[in-house]
Design an enzyme around this catalytic site. Structure first.
Site, PDB file in Angstrom:
ATOM      1  NE  ARG A  39     -69.845 -11.547 -14.328  1.00 54.74           N
ATOM      2  CZ  ARG A  39     -68.914 -11.499 -13.388  1.00 54.74           C
ATOM      3  NH1 ARG A  39     -69.153 -11.596 -12.368  1.00 54.74           N
ATOM      4  NH2 ARG A  39     -67.459 -11.279 -13.797  1.00 54.74           N
ATOM      5  CD  GLU A  70     -68.045 -11.142 -17.360  1.00 52.90           C
ATOM      6  OE1 GLU A  70     -66.900 -11.519 -16.952  1.00 52.90           O
ATOM      7  OE2 GLU A  70     -68.897 -11.068 -16.522  1.00 52.90           O
ATOM      8  CD  GLU A  74     -65.817 -11.306 -10.702  1.00 51.92           C
ATOM      9  OE1 GLU A  74     -66.901 -10.549 -10.306  1.00 51.92           O
ATOM     10  OE2 GLU A  74     -65.366 -11.165 -11.798  1.00 51.92           O
ATOM     11  CG  ASP A  78     -63.232 -14.748   4.187  1.00 55.09           C
ATOM     12  OD1 ASP A  78     -63.035 -15.735   5.266  1.00 55.09           O
ATOM     13  OD2 ASP A  78     -63.700 -13.849   4.702  1.00 55.09           O
ATOM     14  CG  HIS A  91     -53.905  -5.965 -15.870  1.00 54.08           C
ATOM     15  ND1 HIS A  91     -54.291  -6.200 -17.249  1.00 54.08           N
ATOM     16  CD2 HIS A  91     -53.222  -5.049 -15.944  1.00 54.08           C
ATOM     17  CE1 HIS A  91     -54.120  -4.946 -18.011  1.00 54.08           C
ATOM     18  NE2 HIS A  91     -53.671  -4.317 -17.009  1.00 54.08           N
ATOM     19  CB  CYS A 135     -54.358 -12.702 -14.490  1.00 54.09           C
ATOM     20  SG  CYS A 135     -55.880 -12.922 -15.096  1.00 54.09           S
TER      21      CYS A 135
END
Length: 1000
Positions: free
Chosen positions: A659, A689, A700, A757, A966, A968
């Site tokens: 990140r 993670e 994400e 977006d 979740h 996914c």
């Protein structure tokens, strides 16, 4: 040309007035005659029933009797036209024209000069022959000269043919014509009436102007000289006066001006035919000294007994000319009878049209009652004739004149109203007759090369017929109509296309709906339902091709889409046929556009969002499978033939990123893969993670990465504050590799079905699909700039240059300094004027959207197509491609609840579930969008709409925990909270946590 009107008048007096002591012509005493005309030595007369009689010389077949005899002394009916109703008749020296009430123009007699308009194959015709080249043009007036002919259409188009040695045809040359040719120079002056001399022509316009052309050696053109003119030229001496009558003798002309009470004459006057009391020729209009004027030429207001022994208190009613003489009919002033006006054509002389009065008579006929024969004849005439329909539903007064590609002259509201009346008729006989006339008589006559733009009106009005709403009539109506359209010459099709695209929105939607219903009709056939495939059919092919034309027109209007592109969607398509199979066959077919093969992928505008998503998934599955197979093959090959393999070949594209250093890590990871590798399934792993990527991590990743790269602070893109959209920065110092990367990432977004977006305007997606961009796209970015450019286009005053002070240049600020970019060579010195303002705006828009950002966009384009290259993009419109990437905001929260699924103990009626939905619907819009982001990884919904999101809710035992999403799987773990307040509190807490992943 009327050779001797006195003969005709005597005939008419004898026929109509039986009490004057004159002998009736034998054989005609039983008829009432309405009109007559004479040639050099033959006479034609039309009775009240429209039957035509002829007598006199027949040496050239000018009587139309289909006989070879030299003359005919007894009037005989022209039997060839016995079944027709003649409404106008005109005679040349040795030829004749006749116009019927169904718009057919016939000619016969001498054709040595091409004066019949049927070509030069024969020198004479013994019986009436149809002038086929004008068959669909509604004529309002016909006239004959000595050896030439002229016809005027309903909306002022003028056609001429025959001898032209003096330019009497007005075609700007002296070459004769054997077929009708249009006088283009008269198209927009509203010609209403024509009179012809032996070798010259006179045209009278709606506003009373007089134009002339042809032989002028005796001054018969009225132009002040004895020259001939090959183009119609206005008689200047009569300008300022409203002329209502003109009449040509052999070599002289009369004109009447009612406001002055004067008759004017000019041309040959050796026989005294000019009425000037001297036998001389004149080349400009001179006052005729008749008893209706004083000795000085002024119109008489009161009787002047001293003026002439024949002076009476009279006014002119009508003027006539013979070969070398004239006469006028007059009325007493006290009778207050208005003079005739040649510009006002009696209805009895015109082709029939569809009228409200006649349809009103049809409405009054009961359902099962017999129908009046005259009414049936009227209906059969108008609905079997192109000319009649082309003359119907026109704008009032003279607003329909000047028919062109930009002005059809049809009152579509009136047409819609009258066709609605037809649809509502009760009598089956009438409705069946109209249907039969249209399908068996009119549609088969539609021709590929219509003679004039006026004859194309039938293509505008016919789709308003209610039968087009019934797909079961497709073989009788839709098929022949769309086939006729497909066979039109390019010039004619262009006109029709402009009319359709400029028609009211509801008209255009009706066209689309009509042909969509035909396609749906085929999809609902039992064979289709059984096999999920459609067999080729000519009617279906024509319907699909017609819809493709309409879809093209929908995208070519200057102000954006004529109707929403969703108007073309067929939602049932993906249910009735296997679109995936259709796509695979389309991909593998060597000639996918070949006739006799139907692939719905050739008509992608029919696919709705759901169908196109299925096709995108199909394409993705094919390419992913291919990439994975290729990877497996390489792995096996490497294992068998390489003793020391370089490393494992994965079936996935796996990106290991942090990140903290997201952009650089992504660049490093992507550089390891070639184009084919990028087709593999994508997995993302964030350092530190736990979550395995089943879809949510990718969402994400893309959101964070693109948010970082697209930030305007890096200078790669500039942001328009008005709309919050971004566009390529013209002066970015960033390497093209970064633009390539962004394009590649956007491709991966589509390829992996991630909604994000992106703040790009629609123009980006248009350019990716190579659709044209324009001023409307500037508005999406900067409404202020777009309005400024539109203001320049809309300003039509001569001081534009002073008001706007613009030149062909663009000035903008670059790193604190002003820079000027010239749009054309030496553009800084070229002012924007009324003449070049459109060019300036076009160049400005092109610079802004194309030229100034070309290198950056090309890098972006290459990156995008590295992943998304393929024919699947041919199926998408720019709006749809944009929706695939950014989703949409057409939220339907009730649909979300309706589609929810419950498991592991939860049901729709569970107290906790009922409580959850009550709390959810009370949330603000922003809070609901946060929940959507929490649940799916995006706060926008897919192109298919909210129905594409199917939330699954399962219970958690411990209500101390927050709800868990979740992403996914769009799965929500919802504890069994005991109170509504606690559920609301926990839910609001949970939806604030939308970043990071862990295993639950």
């Amino acid at each position: 040309m009327v050779r001797s009107i006195r003969v005709v008048t005597t005939i008419m007096d004898n026929l109509v007035t039986k009490n004057r002591g004159k002998d009736l012509i034998p054989g005609l005493d039983a008829f009432l005659f309405k009109r007559a005309a004479c040639g050099a030595s033959h006479t034609m007369a039309v009775n009240e029933w429209g039957q035509l009689f002829s007598w006199g010389s027949n040496a050239d077949g000018q009587l139309g009797l289909n006989l070879n005899n030299f003359d005919e002394r007894t009037p005989r009916m022209v039997k060839t036209l016995g079944a027709s109703v003649v409404v106008q008749i005109a005679c040349g020296l040795k030829h004749t024209l006749a116009l019927t009430n169904n718009g057919e123009l016939y000619a016969w007699g001498c054709n040595k000069e091409g004066q019949l308009g049927i070509g030069g194959e024969s020198v004479k015709e013994l019986k009436p022959k149809l002038v086929t080249s004008l068959a669909s043009v509604p004529m309002s007036y016909i006239a004959c000269g000595g050896y030439h002919s002229i016809a005027v259409s309903k909306s002022g188009a003028v056609f001429s043919w025959g001898r032209n040695i003096y330019g009497q045809l007005g075609l700007n040359d002296t070459r004769g014509r054997g077929l009708p040719s249009q006088l283009r120079t008269l198209r927009n002056i509203k010609v209403r009436y024509v009179s012809c001399g032996e070798d010259f022509s006179i045209f009278l316009t709606m506003d009373g102007g007089v134009f002339s052309c042809g032989a002028g050696m005796y001054g018969q053109l009225g132009h002040g000289n004895n020259n001939s003119d090959i183009l119609p030229r206005q008689v200047m001496e009569l300008m300022g006066s409203t002329v209502t009558q003109v009449s040509c003798g052999r070599r002289h002309t009369l004109a009447f001006v009612p406001s002055r009470g004067r008759v004017y004459a000019w041309g040959l006057g050796g026989a005294g035919q000019l009425g000037a009391r001297v036998s001389r020729s004149v080349s400009t209009p001179q006052v005729v000294l008749g008893p209706w004027v004083s000795p000085n030429g002024a119109a008489m207001v009161q009787p002047d007994i001293s003026a002439t022994p024949h002076s009476v208190d009279c006014v002119v009613r009508h003027v006539f000319t013979g070969g070398d003489h004239c006469f006028a009919t007059v009325t007493h002033r006290k009778d207050n009878i208005q003079p005739d006006d040649c510009r006002i054509l009696p209805p009895s002389t015109q082709v029939l049209t569809v009228t409200e009065e006649q349809l009103g008579a049809c409405q009054r006929v009961p359902k099962d009652a017999s129908v009046d024969h005259d009414l049936l004849t009227y209906l059969e005439t108008v609905f079997s004739s192109q000319a009649c329909l082309n003359a119907s539903f026109l704008l009032d007064d003279d607003a329909h004149y000047g028919c062109s590609s930009k002005h059809h002259g049809v009152d579509l509201d009136k047409a819609t109203k009258l066709f609605t009346t037809i649809a509502d008729l009760d009598n089956n006989t009438i409705k069946e007759l109209i249907f039969t006339c249209l399908t068996e008589s009119l549609l088969p006559t539609l021709m590929p090369s219509p003679p004039d733009v006026e004859s194309l009106r039938v293509y505008l009005v016919l789709p308003l017929y209610h039968g087009f709403d019934d797909p079961k009539l497709c073989n009788s109506l839709h098929n022949p109509f769309s086939k006729a359209v497909s066979q039109l010459k390019p010039e004619a099709l262009k006109v029709i296309s402009l009319w359709w695209s400029q028609a009211p929105k509801d008209y255009f939607e009706r066209l689309v709906r009509s042909y969509k219903s035909v396609v749906s009709h085929f999809l609902q056939q039992p064979k289709v339902a059984e096999n999920k495939t459609v067999v080729w059919d000519a009617t279906l092919q024509l319907a699909l091709d017609f819809l493709r034309l309409l879809n093209k027109l929908n995208h070519t209007t200057a102000d954006g889409l004529r109707v929403p592109y969703t108007s073309f969607h067929l939602p049932e398509l993906s249910e009735c046929i296997d679109v995936r199979t259709d796509y695979v066959k389309w991909l593998t077919e060597k000639h996918p556009y070949a006739y006799h093969k139907i692939f719905f992928c050739n008509y992608p505008f029919l696919f709705d969002a759901q169908a196109k998503t299925m096709l995108l998934e199909t394409d993705q599955a094919i390419q992913m499978r291919s990439a994975m197979n290729e990877a497996a093959t390489r792995a096996i090959t490497q294992m068998l033939f390489t003793p020391f393999p370089a490393g494992n070949i994965s079936a996935y594209v796996t990106l290991n990123v942090s990140r903290e250093n997201l952009v650089n890590d992504t660049l490093r990871e992507l550089s390891q893969y070639n184009s084919s590798d990028l087709k593999k399934p994508l997995k993302v792993k964030f350092h530190g993670e736990e979550a395995e990527d089943a879809g949510g991590v990718k969402k994400e990743f893309f959101m964070l990465l693109l948010r970082e790269i697209l930030d305007p602070k890096y200078g790669m893109f500039k942001q328009y504050e008005e709309t919050r959209t971004i566009w390529f920065s013209e002066d970015s110092l960033e390497d093209e590799v970064m633009y390539f990367l962004i394009g590649l990432l956007c491709g991966l977004v589509i390829y992996n079905f991630i909604i994000i977006d992106l703040p790009f305007p629609l123009a980006l997606y248009k350019k990716l699909l190579q659709e044209p961009v324009g001023l409307a796209d500037v508005k999406d970015m900067s409404p202020v700039l777009a309005k400024s450019l539109q203001d320049v286009l809309d300003y039509n005053e001569p001081d534009l240059e002073e008001v706007f002070c613009l030149h062909f240049e663009v000035t903008r600020e670059v790193f604190g300094e002003q820079r000027i970019y010239e749009l054309i060579t030496n553009g800084s010195n070229v002012p924007v004027t009324l003449e070049n303002k459109q060019e300036f705006v076009d160049l400005y828009v092109d610079y802004l959207l194309n030229k100034s950002v070309d290198s950056h966009f090309q890098a972006f384009y290459q990156g995008f197509h590295k992943v998304c290259g393929g024919r699947v993009l041919e199926l998408f419109h720019s709006h749809e491609l944009m929706a695939v990437i950014v989703g949409n905001e057409n939220y339907d929260w009730d649909e979300l609840e309706k589609n929810a699924v419950y498991k592991n103990g939860y049901t729709k009626n569970d107290p906790t579930i009922e409580m959850f939905w009550k709390v959810f619907h009370e949330l603000s819009l922003e809070e609901k969008k946060k929940f959507l982001l929490f649940l799916t990884g995006s706060d926008r919904i897919p192109i298919q709409g909210m129905k594409a999101i199917k939330i699954t809710i399962q219970p958690m035992s411990d209500d101390r925990f927050l709800p868990v999403a979740h992403t996914c799987f769009d799965l929500l773990d919802l504890p069994r909270y005991q109170t509504r307040e606690r559920l609301r509190y926990k839910l609001l807490q949970a939806i604030q946590q939308t970043q990071g992943f862990s295993l639950v």
